[in-house]
Design a protein around this motif. Sequence first.
Motif, mmCIF file in Angstrom:
data_model
loop_
_atom_site.group_PDB
_atom_site.id
_atom_site.type_symbol
_atom_site.label_atom_id
_atom_site.label_comp_id
_atom_site.label_asym_id
_atom_site.label_seq_id
_atom_site.Cartn_x
_atom_site.Cartn_y
_atom_site.Cartn_z
ATOM 1 N N TRP A 36 0.837 -1.193 0.000
ATOM 2 C CA TRP A 36 0.000 0.000 0.000
ATOM 3 C C TRP A 36 0.875 1.247 0.000
ATOM 4 N N TYR A 93 -5.447 5.929 -0.499
ATOM 5 C CA TYR A 93 -4.618 4.743 -0.338
ATOM 6 C C TYR A 93 -4.686 3.903 -1.622
ATOM 7 N N CYS A 95 -3.312 0.402 -3.567
ATOM 8 C CA CYS A 95 -2.616 -0.871 -3.460
ATOM 9 C C CYS A 95 -1.831 -1.127 -4.746
#
Length: 119
Positions: A36, A93, A95
């Motif tokens: 992340w 955020y 990934c």
Amino acid sequence: QVQLVESGGGLVQPGGSLRLSCAASGSGFSINAMGWYRQAPGKERDLVATITSDDTTNYADSVKGRFTISRGGAKNTMYLQMNSLKPEDTAVYYCYAITSTGPLRQRYWGQGTPVTVSS
């Protein structure tokens, strides 16, 4: 082609918790590592946590002891458990996954999920 789909972001009060998920789909690939990053408004994208294929983990100092990265049983799903959230954790955020298809290694990104920590 690998697709990453994130979920779990939202608004939470300081001290609260959220769990982010990232699911990888596609065919003919293996995952070497996932992780992340986050990007706050007006700032660069920073690494938050990583997990390798043998489940070795690494964390940014700012989240150690509060965030936990893990992978699901099928190993194509990754989670980020975020506890004791602070306003400075507010960010989008993202990934990522580093994959191998034969000798070819590639990095893929999710679309991002926003996390807002505010009272």
